[in-house]
Design an enzyme around this catalytic site. Sequence first.
Site, PDB file in Angstrom:
ATOM      1  CG  HIS A  21      -1.793   1.174   1.364  1.00 53.83           C
ATOM      2  ND1 HIS A  21      -3.093   1.178   0.943  1.00 53.83           N
ATOM      3  CD2 HIS A  21      -1.566   2.424   1.873  1.00 53.83           C
ATOM      4  CE1 HIS A  21      -3.635   2.357   1.169  1.00 53.83           C
ATOM      5  NE2 HIS A  21      -2.722   3.134   1.746  1.00 53.83           N
ATOM      6  CD  GLU A  22       1.942   3.791   3.647  1.00 52.46           C
ATOM      7  OE1 GLU A  22       2.456   4.822   3.167  1.00 52.46           O
ATOM      8  OE2 GLU A  22       0.816   3.780   4.174  1.00 52.46           O
ATOM      9  CG  HIS A  25       0.371   6.085  -0.750  1.00 51.87           C
ATOM     10  ND1 HIS A  25      -0.674   6.544  -1.514  1.00 51.87           N
ATOM     11  CD2 HIS A  25      -0.191   5.507   0.363  1.00 51.87           C
ATOM     12  CE1 HIS A  25      -1.819   6.277  -0.891  1.00 51.87           C
ATOM     13  NE2 HIS A  25      -1.551   5.629   0.229  1.00 51.87           N
TER      14      HIS A  25
END
Length: 441
Positions: A21-22, A25
């Site tokens: 998820h990170e 980003h």
Amino acid sequence: MNIAVVIILFIVALSVVVSLHELGHFITARRVGVKVEEFGMGFPPRLWSTKRGETVYSVNAIPVGAFVKSVGEDDPTVPRSLASRGPWPRLVVYAAGPLANILLAFILLSVFFALPSNVVVGNGVMVHSVVENSPADEAGIGTGDIILEVDGEHIHKWNDVQNIISSSKEGEAITLVLQKDGSREECNLMPKFNPDLGRLVVGVTLCWNIVNQVQKGSPADEAGIKPGDTILSVNKQAVYSQEDMSRALASAEEGGEIYLTLLRKGEAISTTMINVIASGAKQSSPFGIALRWVDGTHIGQERLPLWKAAYLGGSYIIYLPEMIAASIPLIKENPSLALVGPVGAGQLTVEAVKSFGLSNVLFMAGVISLGIALFNFLPIPPLDGAGMLVAFIEGVRRGKRLSHRTLRLAYTIGTTLLITLMVLVTYNDILRIITGRGFGL
């Protein structure tokens, strides 16, 4: 499977899900010109780090999760901060995290469906019950009949029947070969489309055994077992053959209770039976119960083609929001089982592995990844969905910023609510474990 090993695997899986998820980003932030000061695996204190270019890459002591630290954070006056970028680049950065989770969920679920799975195989499948006025009822199919063939194809698994019927054409009859009262019979019927299931059906519930007779006054009779019932499990051990039944009963303590799960008229019910041999009972039915089984039933292995595994993985992702919406009444009835945090997800993973095998760590990781994606799409500050909504509104307004004071208030309220929710959910997860409650898998 050792519970400690499952917990470690769950922590690793959760860490991978959050890290991806990170990473979504991080990659998109770099692509739109944001200066990323640090990309960390785990949370501080820091164990190891190295600097490549303008970014520090670190490994930290708390192993669950990851983080991206960008310059200026939410200050639009700081050059190369995320807040200083235009609304559409910001929307892309915010969306990248949940989208990375959806991609990971697709990969994990597809791999899970591609793994060899245990299936029950027999020389035909047995009819447990027939829906009144259904095609099967009109064709004279009854409880205890064994379906041997459908349209010339031999039947060995429940799915064989469903797949052949589903692939048939509406309005065309199919031919079934049955074993009925010891003899082979042939019948023709025309499947009907069921709008609730979205496929053709004939109106039967299938099983592997049927209770033919119950001796009056026997332990089985006192337990409420009736002719026409199907025994699904004994002391939480699934039974598919007489050998399974004998092993499960042999493990029961003499004079103690035997926990049974039955199928009666299509509904699962639970009961208990005292482990005492009935007076005058035959050796083949010591508890006063006579069962009929499908011949040759055993556990086999089945492997799906990669394209079908990928199709199932994609279908699960597409239909999960619909399944969540359909389960809202159950969530309202018992929210303690529907709303779980990391602790509850870990407990659920342990139960799934104990019930269905180690490969379910992959399935649970895929479901968790998908859950994190859907949760982060919610437009609640400080979730990604809120950042996406703000960026979208400012994009529609051709870059005109929303009030900084309003956004700060919204983020303060949203953060407070999410922290409160997280504390309550975690408390409930811990209380569930302390009190010995589970998810009933």
